[in-house]
Every structure is written in structure tokens, then in C-alpha cells.
Design a protein around this motif. Structure first.
Motif, PDB file in Angstrom:
ATOM      1  N   VAL A   6       0.867  -1.186   0.000  1.00 23.24           N
ATOM      2  CA  VAL A   6       0.000   0.000   0.000  1.00 23.24           C
ATOM      3  C   VAL A   6       0.902   1.233   0.000  1.00 23.24           C
ATOM      4  O   VAL A   6       1.764   1.369   0.873  1.00 23.24           O
ATOM      5  N   LEU A   9      -1.962   5.603   0.119  1.00 21.59           N
ATOM      6  CA  LEU A   9      -3.416   5.410  -0.027  1.00 21.59           C
ATOM      7  C   LEU A   9      -4.186   6.559   0.612  1.00 21.59           C
ATOM      8  O   LEU A   9      -3.989   6.893   1.776  1.00 21.59           O
ATOM      9  N   THR A  10      -5.073   7.146  -0.167  1.00 21.92           N
ATOM     10  CA  THR A  10      -5.910   8.244   0.322  1.00 21.92           C
ATOM     11  C   THR A  10      -7.369   7.932   0.028  1.00 21.92           C
ATOM     12  O   THR A  10      -7.719   7.564  -1.099  1.00 21.92           O
ATOM     13  N   VAL A  19      -8.681   8.892   5.040  1.00 23.31           N
ATOM     14  CA  VAL A  19      -7.412   8.170   5.124  1.00 23.31           C
ATOM     15  C   VAL A  19      -6.435   8.981   4.291  1.00 23.31           C
ATOM     16  O   VAL A  19      -6.702   9.283   3.124  1.00 23.31           O
ATOM     17  N   VAL A  22      -1.543   6.809   3.382  1.00 22.93           N
ATOM     18  CA  VAL A  22      -1.081   5.693   4.220  1.00 22.93           C
ATOM     19  C   VAL A  22      -0.266   4.712   3.378  1.00 22.93           C
ATOM     20  O   VAL A  22      -0.665   4.350   2.272  1.00 22.93           O
ATOM     21  N   GLY A  41      -9.521   5.911  10.826  1.00 25.28           N
ATOM     22  CA  GLY A  41      -9.338   5.464   9.452  1.00 25.28           C
ATOM     23  C   GLY A  41      -8.926   4.017   9.312  1.00 25.28           C
ATOM     24  O   GLY A  41      -8.702   3.530   8.194  1.00 25.28           O
ATOM     25  N   LYS A  42      -8.843   3.281  10.430  1.00 27.07           N
ATOM     26  CA  LYS A  42      -8.409   1.877  10.391  1.00 27.07           C
ATOM     27  C   LYS A  42      -9.333   1.036   9.514  1.00 27.07           C
ATOM     28  O   LYS A  42      -8.890   0.340   8.584  1.00 27.07           O
ATOM     29  N   THR A  45      -9.433   1.852   5.816  1.00 25.28           N
ATOM     30  CA  THR A  45      -8.266   1.303   5.126  1.00 25.28           C
ATOM     31  C   THR A  45      -8.528  -0.139   4.717  1.00 25.28           C
ATOM     32  O   THR A  45      -8.271  -0.534   3.567  1.00 25.28           O
ATOM     33  N   SER A  48     -11.206  -0.452   1.954  1.00 30.90           N
ATOM     34  CA  SER A  48     -10.706  -0.073   0.627  1.00 30.90           C
ATOM     35  C   SER A  48      -9.920  -1.213  -0.005  1.00 30.90           C
ATOM     36  O   SER A  48      -9.878  -1.341  -1.235  1.00 30.90           O
ATOM     37  N   VAL A  59     -11.513   5.850  -2.966  1.00 27.03           N
ATOM     38  CA  VAL A  59     -10.063   6.023  -3.010  1.00 27.03           C
ATOM     39  C   VAL A  59      -9.756   7.142  -3.999  1.00 27.03           C
ATOM     40  O   VAL A  59     -10.160   7.078  -5.165  1.00 27.03           O
ATOM     41  N   MET A 222      -2.646   4.673  13.936  1.00 25.82           N
ATOM     42  CA  MET A 222      -3.340   5.652  13.116  1.00 25.82           C
ATOM     43  C   MET A 222      -4.096   6.663  13.969  1.00 25.82           C
ATOM     44  O   MET A 222      -4.600   6.336  15.050  1.00 25.82           O
TER      45      MET A 222
END
Length: 524
Positions: A6, A9-10, A19, A22, A41-42, A45, A48, A59, A222
């Protein structure tokens, strides 16, 4: 070799980043833990990475690559080729993943049919192997429906369904949050064994640092959508480099070891003698099923009494009976010196206002269509408070639990988990109770928010001389509250006494088992 990579990642809802850039990687046979407070945001993530983001959230930047295949930008058809087959997910609440009308075996067979074009006999053999692999009886449990299984057994069935496609990556989102310490330890041991035996890569999400430390090789922390720190579990939790990680570790350590003194010499406000609790039997002519028998306890003003025990031990049934939500075929309950009638009659007695309950999930106990003001108006209306005073009284109640008047006009979805639980506590306080019953009120909150809610309850005990009956499976919480503790097994209190004495010198096998199963941070 990296299985999942990853990078930046947004994830966003419109212009709001949920997120934010990340990056991490997971190899086969490795477990990466993600910890952080609610809303960090766990879960987004993880969602996604399974193509399961809610509508309106997408995303918007970065990429994720799985076994050399790019996940970001996949069509739904592309996701169907991966989801459940090569990438599987286990969620927090097993009952939300299971169909209550279908047997466990039927549901596992249905998952197998989606992934394996084999004759029925071969699929049944696979089903039996999966049940055995997750620690269930292949002759007994497949024929049971979800309500006939314990919470731990339900989660094992969900894990079996996730394994049906022989995945390479398992996304586990808070899979042990609602389980007691002993069952939690069993599920964690199962997950560790599956990773070792199958060579699975696993992303394990939890708000509990002890749980993450017991199952993960590496951990990422996070907050506000950003990955603040990532590294080996021992290094991150023993010598955290980010201030927020240090805050989480300190909060978890305080919960694990701090003991509070019980109130003494105060008026007894709750006296329970010989309590029995029963639920209707299955079938028209079946006798009621007793789940609690012979429970005694007393609670003085300003005192805490913790009920500990495994899932199904009867803890919550005691609370439900005291609130008039479960049948009480035997026993006597005195509240502020008066006898409280059994069953639904207790709810109609004005005395019942002196005992209030705060439930485990504040989002379920708050009506999502009502604002905070409307939710708090209910006890005020019941008490005959004029409508013109509702806003001022509700604002005062919010201030007492550490919230501002601006929260009055918000709906539950616009509040964090800790804020929702504070609203639930404020609503209970508006009835001016002598006893507050808290049923697993911390289990869905991260360690720092747990500490805040516990500090709030301690302050309310001191300032209001409020008696608190606290139901929990977390021994650290019991130590923090202090007072008295009762350990339940099979519907009875099998050990009781001063919290420090019982937990430091347990005599009953159930207490010893709970202590052995608790998850701890690595020693410094």
C-alpha cells in the motif's frame, strides 16, 4: 516477498480526507496490526482493500497492489474475482455476518459453493474440515443456527466462511472486541495458528494494544486518517516515538494496573438476595430456562461493584433483571430501601427511575433520527419538566459529562464513539439515579477514550455519591474501578471480595482462567 503493498493510499468523502497517504506492506505469514481511536481510518483502510467502501467514499489517491495486481481502480467484476477468494474479511459482529434463519453448516456450504465447483460430497468433506480447523465439532455445530451458538462459536463460523475460498490475505476488523477475555484468547490463538499453518498474510485491526501485541509482528498507529508510526510490536509499544502512541501505551498501562479504593460506611442503595433470571424455553410447552440462580450483592452510595465472567455466564442477565427487562422468578431486589417488583412491573414503578442503565453500544441505544437534545428530552418529559426548560437542563447534563451545548443539535452519526457514550450517560443522569448499571460500556472504545469515560464515572461516583454496577470482561477496568468484584460462572457468583484481593489471589478456576487469558503489553 511482499504480498500486499500500500503506497500513499488516500480515501475521501468529497473534499474531506478520511485516510491520508497511508503506506505499508505485508508479507505471507505476517500479521500487521493497526491500532487507533474510533474514526482514525483503520476500518476504511481495510474496506478499501476489499472494495467495500460505503457509497460516497472513494479512493482518491495512492495505490494498493496485491500479488502484483493493482487493486485501486478495479471494476466490480475485478473485485468479485478476488473478494472472498484471495482476499477475505472478518468483521467485528459475527451476528451481522450470519443469517439467523440458516444453520451454520448451510452458510459455510454456501460460501464453499461460491468458490469451488465440486460435487456435493466433496464440498461436505471440505465443510467438515473447515469446522474442525476452526475448533468446532463437525458433527454438532453445523446443524445449529447462530442463536444456538456462543459469541466465540459464531465468530469461528464466520472465520470458517472467510477461509472457504482459501484466501491469501485476511482482513480482520475488530474480530474479538465483543468477546470476553477467555474467548478472545481462544480466537486470537486460532488466528495465529491459521496464519502459521496456511501462510496467510493478515491485517488485524483493533483498538486494544494488548490484543495487537499478542497476535501481530508489526504494528501501525493511526490517528485522524494518518499512519503516525509503524514498526515491530516490541519496539513501538516499549519505546514509542510518536507522542500519541505514548499516550495510548500509558492509557493501557493505567487501565491494567491502577486500583481504586471502595467506598465504606455509606448507605446501601441496592440489595439483591437470591436473584434468579429465566428466559422462555424453546417451543410452546417448554419450561422457562433459568440462566441465573442465587445471586446476592449489595451496593452502597459511591461504591463500585464489578461483575466479571465469560460470555454466557449470566452477567448481562443480572443487569436485565434489575432493569425489569428479564423475568425474575425468584429473589428480592431492594432499591433505596424499597422492594422493586419483578419483571415488567418494575418498569412501571416510579422507583425504577432510581436505577438507570448504560448499554454497550451507544449508537444502538440512541435513536439515529433524534438529535442529542431530543434524546435527552425523554427523561425530562417523563419527570414532568416544562418544555421551556429542556434545552437548559440538557445543556447542563452535557456539561457534567464533558460535552458542550453545541452537541445538543447533532445527530448520533455526527459524534465519536466516546461522545455518544457520554450522551448515553447524560441521559441516564437526567433521571437522578441512585444506581447506574454499566453493561460493557467500554468494549467498543479505544484505550484513551476508555480512560476518559472511566475517569468520568469515577468523578460521578465521587460528586453524586453514585453507586455503579459495572459489567465487564476486562480485568484492567475492574482494577481501575476498585471496590468489590464478583466473578460469575454458569449463572452463579463463584468468587467475590475486594477487587485487589480477588484479582491478585484468585481461588476459583474461573477467576484464574480469566487472569491467564488477559492480553498484556510486552514487558518493558
Amino acid at each position: 516477498m511482499t504480498l500486499l503493498a500500500v503506497t500513499g493510499l488516500t480515501v475521501a468523502a468529497g473534499e474531506r480526507r478520511l485516510v491520508d497517504a497511508v503506506s505499508f506492506a505485508i508479507a505471507p505469514g505476517e500479521v500487521l496490526g493497526l491500532v487507533g481511536e474510533s474514526g482514525s481510518g483503520k476500518s476504511l483502510t481495510a474496506l478499501s482493500l476489499a472494495g467495500l467502501l460505503p457509497e460516497g467514499i472513494a479512493v482518491t489517491g495512492g495505490r494498493a497492489d496485491f500479488a502484483g495486481q493493482r487493486l485501486t481502480g478495479l471494476t466490480e467484476r475485478g473485485w468479485r474475482a478476488l473478494r472472498g477468494r484471495r482476499i477475505a474479511m472478518v468483521f467485528q459482529d459475527p451476528m451481522a455476518s450470519l443469517n439467523p434463519f440458516m444453520t451454520a453448516g448451510t452458510q459455510v456450504m454456501e460460501a464453499l459453493r461460491q468458490h469451488h465447483a465440486e460435487p456435493s460430497a466433496a464440498l461436505r468433506a471440505r465443510c467438515d474440515r473447515l469446522f474442525r480447523e476452526v475448533g468446532l465439532d463437525a458433527a454438532l455445530h453445523p446443524g445449529r443456527r447462530p442463536h444456538q451458538l456462543s459469541g466465540g462459536q459464531q465468530q469461528r463460523v464466520v472465520i470458517a466462511m472467510a477461509l472457504a475460498g482459501d484466501p491469501e490475505l485476511l482482513l480482520a476488523d475488530e474480530p474479538t472486541t465483543a468477546l470476553d477475555a477467555a474467548v478472545q484468547a481462544q480466537i486470537l490463538a486460532l488466528l495465529r495458528r491459521l496464519v502459521a499453518d496456511r501462510g496467510l498474510a493478515m491485517l488485524f485491526i483493533s483498538h486494544d494494544l494488548g490484543v495487537v501485541a499478542s497476535v501481530s509482528q508489526r504494528v501501525g498507529v493511526m490517528r485522524h486518517g494518518r499512519l503516525l508510526e509503524i514498526g515491530p510490536v516490541g519496539r513501538v509499544l516499549r519505546a514509542p516515538s510518536h507522542p500519541y502512541t505514548r499516550e495510548l501505551v500509558d492509557a493501557r498501562s493505567r487501565l491494567a494496573g491502577e486500583v481504586r479504593a471502595a467506598a465504606s460506611g455509606e448507605e446501601v442503595v441496592l440489595r439483591v438476595e437470591g436473584l434468579a433470571v429465566a428466559y422462555p424455553g424453546q417451543g410452546a410447552f417448554a419450561a422457562p430456562r433459568r440462566v441465573v440462580e442465587g445471586v446476592d450483592l449489595t451496593l452502597a452510595r459511591g461504591e463500585a461493584f464489578c461483575l466479571l465472567g465469560a460470555s454466557g455466564s449470566g452477567k448481562s442477565s443480572v443487569a436485565r433483571a434489575l432493569m425489569g427487562l428479564a423475568a425474575r422468578p425468584a429473589g428480592r431486589v431492594e432499591l433505596t430501601g424499597r422492594v422493586l417488583p419483578p419483571g415488567l412491573a418494575a418498569r412501571r414503578d416510579p422507583l425504577s427511575r432510581r436505577i438507570q442503565m448504560v448499554f454497550q453500544n451507544p449508537y444502538s441505544s440512541l435513536n439515529p433520527r433524534l438529535t442529542v437534545l431530543q434524546a435527552l428530552a425523554e427523561p425530562l418529559m417523563t419527570a414532568g419538566v416544562p418544555r421551556a426548560e429542556w434545552r437548559a437542563r440538557a445543556g447542563t447534563a452535557l456539561a457534567e459529562v464533558g460535552l458542550a451545548a453545541e452537541h445538543l443539535d447533532r445527530h448520533p452519526h455526527a459524534l465519536s464513539g466516546g461522545q455518544r457514550q457520554r450522551v448515553a450517560i447524560a441521559r441516564a443522569l437526567l433521571a437522578d439515579p441512585a444506581v447506574l448499571v454499566c453493561d460493557e460500556v467500554l468494549s467498543a472504545l479505544d484505550a484513551s477514550v476508555q480512560g476518559q469515560v472511566l475517569a468520568l464515572l469515577q468523578r460521578l461516583r465521587r460528586e453524586r455519591r453514585l453507586a455503579v454496577l459495572f459489567i465487564t470482561h476486562d480485568l484492567g477496568v475492574a482494577r481501575y474501578l476498585g471496590g468489590q468484584v464478583g466473578v460469575m460462572a454458569e449463572g452463579r457468583i463463584v468468587e467475590r471480595g475486594d477487587t485487589a484481593e480477588v484479582l491478585d489471589n484468585p481461588r476459583h478456576a474461573m477467576t484464574q482462567g480469566l487472569l491467564a487469558a488477559q492480553t498484556l503489553l510486552p514487558a518493558a
